[in-house]
Each structure stands twice: as C-alpha cells, then as structure tokens.
Design a protein around this motif. Structure first.
Motif, PDB file in Angstrom:
ATOM      1  N   ALA A   1       0.840  -1.198   0.000  1.00  0.00           N
ATOM      2  CA  ALA A   1       0.000   0.000   0.000  1.00  0.00           C
ATOM      3  C   ALA A   1       0.879   1.253   0.000  1.00  0.00           C
ATOM      4  O   ALA A   1       0.577   2.224  -0.709  1.00  0.00           O
TER       5      ALA A   1
ATOM      6  N   ASP B   1       2.092   1.690  -3.433  1.00  0.00           N
ATOM      7  CA  ASP B   1       1.004   2.234  -4.262  1.00  0.00           C
ATOM      8  C   ASP B   1       0.881   3.743  -4.060  1.00  0.00           C
ATOM      9  O   ASP B   1       0.791   4.507  -5.021  1.00  0.00           O
TER      10      ASP B   1
ATOM     11  N   VAL C   1       5.285  -0.389  -9.307  1.00  0.00           N
ATOM     12  CA  VAL C   1       3.825  -0.419  -9.202  1.00  0.00           C
ATOM     13  C   VAL C   1       3.202   0.215 -10.441  1.00  0.00           C
ATOM     14  O   VAL C   1       2.266  -0.336 -11.031  1.00  0.00           O
TER      15      VAL C   1
ATOM     16  N   SER D   1       0.931  -1.911 -13.022  1.00  0.00           N
ATOM     17  CA  SER D   1      -0.487  -1.565 -13.173  1.00  0.00           C
ATOM     18  C   SER D   1      -0.793  -1.158 -14.607  1.00  0.00           C
ATOM     19  O   SER D   1      -1.843  -1.516 -15.143  1.00  0.00           O
TER      20      SER D   1
ATOM     21  N   ARG E   1      -4.103   4.336 -13.279  1.00  0.00           N
ATOM     22  CA  ARG E   1      -3.302   4.936 -12.201  1.00  0.00           C
ATOM     23  C   ARG E   1      -4.196   5.547 -11.117  1.00  0.00           C
ATOM     24  O   ARG E   1      -3.848   5.541  -9.941  1.00  0.00           O
TER      25      ARG E   1
ATOM     26  N   LEU F   1      -4.970   3.454  -7.943  1.00  0.00           N
ATOM     27  CA  LEU F   1      -3.936   3.062  -6.973  1.00  0.00           C
ATOM     28  C   LEU F   1      -4.187   3.584  -5.564  1.00  0.00           C
ATOM     29  O   LEU F   1      -4.049   2.818  -4.601  1.00  0.00           O
TER      30      LEU F   1
ATOM     31  N   ALA G   1      -4.797   1.140  -2.402  1.00  0.00           N
ATOM     32  CA  ALA G   1      -3.939   1.255  -1.219  1.00  0.00           C
ATOM     33  C   ALA G   1      -4.779   1.367   0.049  1.00  0.00           C
ATOM     34  O   ALA G   1      -4.465   0.738   1.071  1.00  0.00           O
TER      35      ALA G   1
END
Length: 121
Positions: free
Chosen positions: A23, A26, A33, A37, A44, A47, A51
């Motif tokens: 997290a 993120d 990350v 992703s 994006r 995220l 998190a």
C-alpha cells in the motif's frame, strides 16, 4: 500458546505487513507499481483506492489479532484482501502478464491463510 494460535499470529502479522508495504508503494507511486499496473490495465487513478483497501485489510487483521471479540472483523478483512488479490490475479490473466503472477498469488495465499486461521481459531 497453541500451534494454531502461533500460526495465526505469524501468518496474520505477515499478511498485514506485506499489505502495509505494498500500500505504501502504491501511495508513493513506486516505479514498479506504475509499470505493473499499466501493463495489466489498472488505471493509475485506482492506486490510491486500492492502497486504502489494503491498509483497511491490514488494520482489520491486526485489530482482530489483539481482541478476540473482533475476530469477525479479521475474517472480513482477510476475505476482502483475498477478493482484492483474486481481482489482481484476474487482471494479470486477462492481460496475459504471467511473468510476475507470483506476487498477487502470494498476497492472495497469505490472505486466504489468514482467513482460514482466523475462522478456525
């Protein structure tokens, strides 16, 4: 402390710790990350929300570890994390990004193990 209680403590602590770690990655917009992703098709903008879900799951697991009355919260948190990582696995499979499938698979496995141990204790 019984073997089941020790397993619950170790596995649930590990699950919480790795979720706090990922997290944080993120939220920080870590390069790995963002690359992962994008490769699997996660926007994006998702995220920070993902998190928060990971942090909420970790908090629920930890709260349930230290108060037996909160075990249903721990079970719900573990279930939520398992579903989150099941979704991550689905995104990887849909995008045919298999080379790093072990990461969401490991996170999924720890969440399922935490769920099983929470329910059985």
């Amino acid at each position: 402390m019984t073997g089941t209680q020790l397993a619950l403590l170790v596995v649930t602590s590990l699950t919480a710790a790795i979720n706090v770690g990922i997290a944080a990655a993120d939220l920080a917009g870590a390069r790995f990350v963002l690359a992962n992703s994008a490769e699997v098709g996660v926007p994006r903008s998702w995220l920070p929300r993902l998190a928060v879900l990971k942090l909420a799951g970790a908090a629920g697991l930890l709260l349930a570890l230290f108060d037996a009355a909160l075990r249903p919260l721990g079970a719900a948190a573990a279930c939520g994390l398992a579903l989150l990582y099941l979704g991550a696995l689905a995104f990887h499979l849909r995008a045919r990004v298999l080379y790093n499938l072990a990461f969401p698979g490991f996170y999924f496995a720890t969440a399922v193990a935490s769920l099983a141990l929470t329910v059985s204790s």
